[in-house]
Design a protein around this motif. Sequence first.
Motif, PDB file in Angstrom:
ATOM      1  N   ALA A   1      55.055  51.165  10.898  1.00  0.00           N
ATOM      2  CA  ALA A   1      56.228  51.876  11.411  1.00  0.00           C
ATOM      3  C   ALA A   1      55.985  52.365  12.841  1.00  0.00           C
ATOM      4  O   ALA A   1      55.005  53.068  13.123  1.00  0.00           O
ATOM      5  CB  ALA A   1      56.563  53.057  10.503  1.00  0.00           C
ATOM      6  N   ASN A   2      56.870  51.950  13.754  1.00  0.00           N
ATOM      7  CA  ASN A   2      56.858  52.389  15.149  1.00  0.00           C
ATOM      8  C   ASN A   2      55.541  52.105  15.875  1.00  0.00           C
ATOM      9  O   ASN A   2      55.146  52.827  16.794  1.00  0.00           O
ATOM     10  CB  ASN A   2      57.195  53.881  15.241  1.00  0.00           C
ATOM     11  CG  ASN A   2      58.582  54.182  14.718  1.00  0.00           C
ATOM     12  OD1 ASN A   2      59.569  53.596  15.171  1.00  0.00           O
ATOM     13  ND2 ASN A   2      58.670  55.086  13.740  1.00  0.00           N
ATOM     14  N   THR A   3      54.840  51.065  15.430  1.00  0.00           N
ATOM     15  CA  THR A   3      53.585  50.700  16.087  1.00  0.00           C
ATOM     16  C   THR A   3      53.842  49.831  17.310  1.00  0.00           C
ATOM     17  O   THR A   3      54.948  49.308  17.507  1.00  0.00           O
ATOM     18  CB  THR A   3      52.680  49.921  15.119  1.00  0.00           C
ATOM     19  OG1 THR A   3      53.380  48.765  14.651  1.00  0.00           O
ATOM     20  CG2 THR A   3      52.262  50.769  13.935  1.00  0.00           C
ATOM     21  N   ALA A   4      52.799  49.662  18.119  1.00  0.00           N
ATOM     22  CA  ALA A   4      52.879  48.739  19.256  1.00  0.00           C
ATOM     23  C   ALA A   4      53.041  47.321  18.727  1.00  0.00           C
ATOM     24  O   ALA A   4      52.303  46.896  17.838  1.00  0.00           O
ATOM     25  CB  ALA A   4      51.614  48.853  20.100  1.00  0.00           C
ATOM     26  N   SER A   5      54.014  46.590  19.237  1.00  0.00           N
ATOM     27  CA  SER A   5      54.364  45.276  18.705  1.00  0.00           C
ATOM     28  C   SER A   5      54.428  44.256  19.830  1.00  0.00           C
ATOM     29  O   SER A   5      54.708  44.593  20.992  1.00  0.00           O
ATOM     30  CB  SER A   5      55.716  45.326  17.989  1.00  0.00           C
ATOM     31  OG  SER A   5      55.736  46.372  17.038  1.00  0.00           O
ATOM     32  N   ALA A   6      54.177  43.016  19.468  1.00  0.00           N
ATOM     33  CA  ALA A   6      54.274  41.913  20.434  1.00  0.00           C
ATOM     34  C   ALA A   6      54.811  40.692  19.714  1.00  0.00           C
ATOM     35  O   ALA A   6      54.764  40.609  18.488  1.00  0.00           O
ATOM     36  CB  ALA A   6      52.902  41.620  21.046  1.00  0.00           C
ATOM     37  N   ALA A   7      55.326  39.735  20.455  1.00  0.00           N
ATOM     38  CA  ALA A   7      55.872  38.520  19.855  1.00  0.00           C
ATOM     39  C   ALA A   7      55.685  37.352  20.807  1.00  0.00           C
ATOM     40  O   ALA A   7      55.541  37.535  22.035  1.00  0.00           O
ATOM     41  CB  ALA A   7      57.352  38.701  19.534  1.00  0.00           C
TER      42      ALA A   7
END
Length: 701
Positions: free
Chosen positions: A575-581
């Motif tokens: 939840a609400n973590t640093a994300s990348a794609a």
Amino acid sequence: MNRRPHAHPPQAPRPVPRPRAHRRRTPLAVLSLLLGLLATVLGPVPGASADADWWNPTARPAPDSQINVTGEPFKGTDAQGNVRGFVDAHDHIMSNEGFGGRLICGKPFSDLGVADALKDCPEHYPDGTLAIFDFITKGGDGKHDPDGWPTFKDWPAHDSLTHQQNYYAWIERAWRGGQRVLVNDLVTNGVICSVYFFKDRGCDEMTAIRLEAKKSYDMQAFVDKMYGGPGKGWFRIVTDSAQAREVVKQGKLAVVLGVETSEPFGCKQILDIAQCSRQDIDRGLDELYNLGVRSMFLCHKFDNALCGVRFDEGALGTAINVGQFLSTGTFWKTEQCAGPQHDNPIGLAPAANAEKELPAGVAVPSYASGAQCNTRGLTELGDYAVRGMMKRKMMLELDHMSVKAAGQAFDILETESYPGVISSHSWMDLGWTERLYKLGGFAAAYMGGSEGFSAEAKRTDALRDKYGVGYGYGTDMNGVGGWPGPRGANTPNPVVYPFRSTDGGSVIDKQTTGQRTWDLNTDGASHYGLVPDWIEDIRLVGGQGVVDDLFKGAESYLRTWGSSEQHKAGVNLAANTASAASTSEWNPFVSYAPGRAVDGDKGSRWASDWSDDQWIQFDLGSQNLVKRVTLDWERAYARSYRIEVSTDGANWQTAWSTASGDGGLDTARFAGVPARYVRVHGAGRGTQWGYSLYEVGVYSS
């Protein structure tokens, strides 16, 4: 599982000793008598019961039905601390109060006694000519002897669907024969009520449910009064699993309230438009919970604003499809099934009396034989209702849900690892059984003939062994379903009366009420009092192994219930973590950035470019044990994808994969893996678009 021979073969009760001639007592005999009296004054004799004959009432209405069971009902738990006994997961004690009050004739109890309780509906006199529903459900001309007490010439009977089968004394006999849990489903149907010719009250479903709940508590008080006051009777309505366990340990019957109705909380749909809101669902669930209801169906017979239904077959299916149209303005609609599970075939046989109710020019449609699934699944409001039941720790009944709706309900339950799921009377596709057991749910089969019931039990026997669970039955009495017919007096393995109960402590003889004595061999399962006889028939036909699994049913049901009460929602580590794609679809007005998949907002989403090899990953901030990942796909889902984990963000390993994704809600479970980074890696799209996720959850449990 070891299958061993029946430990207690049928035995006749010991003969009553004849009175002896009077003899003069010797001084030694007098001394022994005095010592015995002194011991009685000082305390109980070692081994004697402190509540001798606690199972017999201090006062019973006179005249009344016989019970025809001798011996003390068993108490306590087994050596492992498990409760013992049978569970009926689906019964309708109070359905005479539903459907307008005149569909099921007779009452389960009356302060005026058995003659008042067990009498036919007024319009059935003098010869059943106006027993319209009897005619519709049984065939023939509907004529019958309306007299109940004391002759019971024509009812109750295994094929009479309109007469009371749940008289309190008959339920008492089932309890004395080893049953320890009974689910009393409060039931009605507003459309059947509205079109039926005879009624003495309105047709609002929730009004009927409230009345049936009140009458259930009234019946508890009725039984208590026989035993000397509140809390002393054997019929105990329970509202949590710990209370139920205590009741069973005392040797009494734990009664659980459920609900089975077509339009709960007024949640019908008309021309596919919902007639209720989320607020109606919350109010309805809160009210039912406060009434003591702990399990329920979200749909039954008719498609409603919550879910589509599993179809009925034959002429009954045609009649119910007519009712569906009258209630909703639409007939059932079918499609090719997406998987191996399928709904019941729709009944196509004529149902002239029902079809007369259709408007001029409207006819029941025909259906393609290859399209066996309801197009309607779980709606957005249905999703909300399932989650509302989980929030209140209630158990969801899947029987009567369409395959599509049941599959979607499973998806929701699996994302939360919620065990409170029940199949209570053989209306769930058997292909879902392992999915149910994996969650911790409970299954029971409809009370069919001993041959069919035993065969169905053996089909899922290996799964019960694998998951260490017991089995249940759903009698569905007073539920307009039909019950086991007689196997005949000349069957090679008849029930021999008297016989011993499964625990070996009680002797069960033929059941007598008034002038009528029932024999399962020649009468079939005519009323609830013949449940012990039916179980003995299963032992003879299906073997002791089937009965052993049934005797473990109460423990398994209470485990499912208790696990539901103790369930805690997992913490989403992503939840609400640093994300990348790998990519994010560009739009000048809406952001499809990777963080949208973990922001807690189901209205936002991540979306990739329109090509196969795409991924989204999350930095959990520190190393955690990861066991479960949940994915809520938008229409652009992955057919083939894998869950990858890493401790450093550079070296990845596959923890789970699939090549058969179908969109919607997915749950990936795997052995616990230490990970700081979690990646969802799409290898093959399910649509022409890219990959799109509303929400992703990562859990340690």
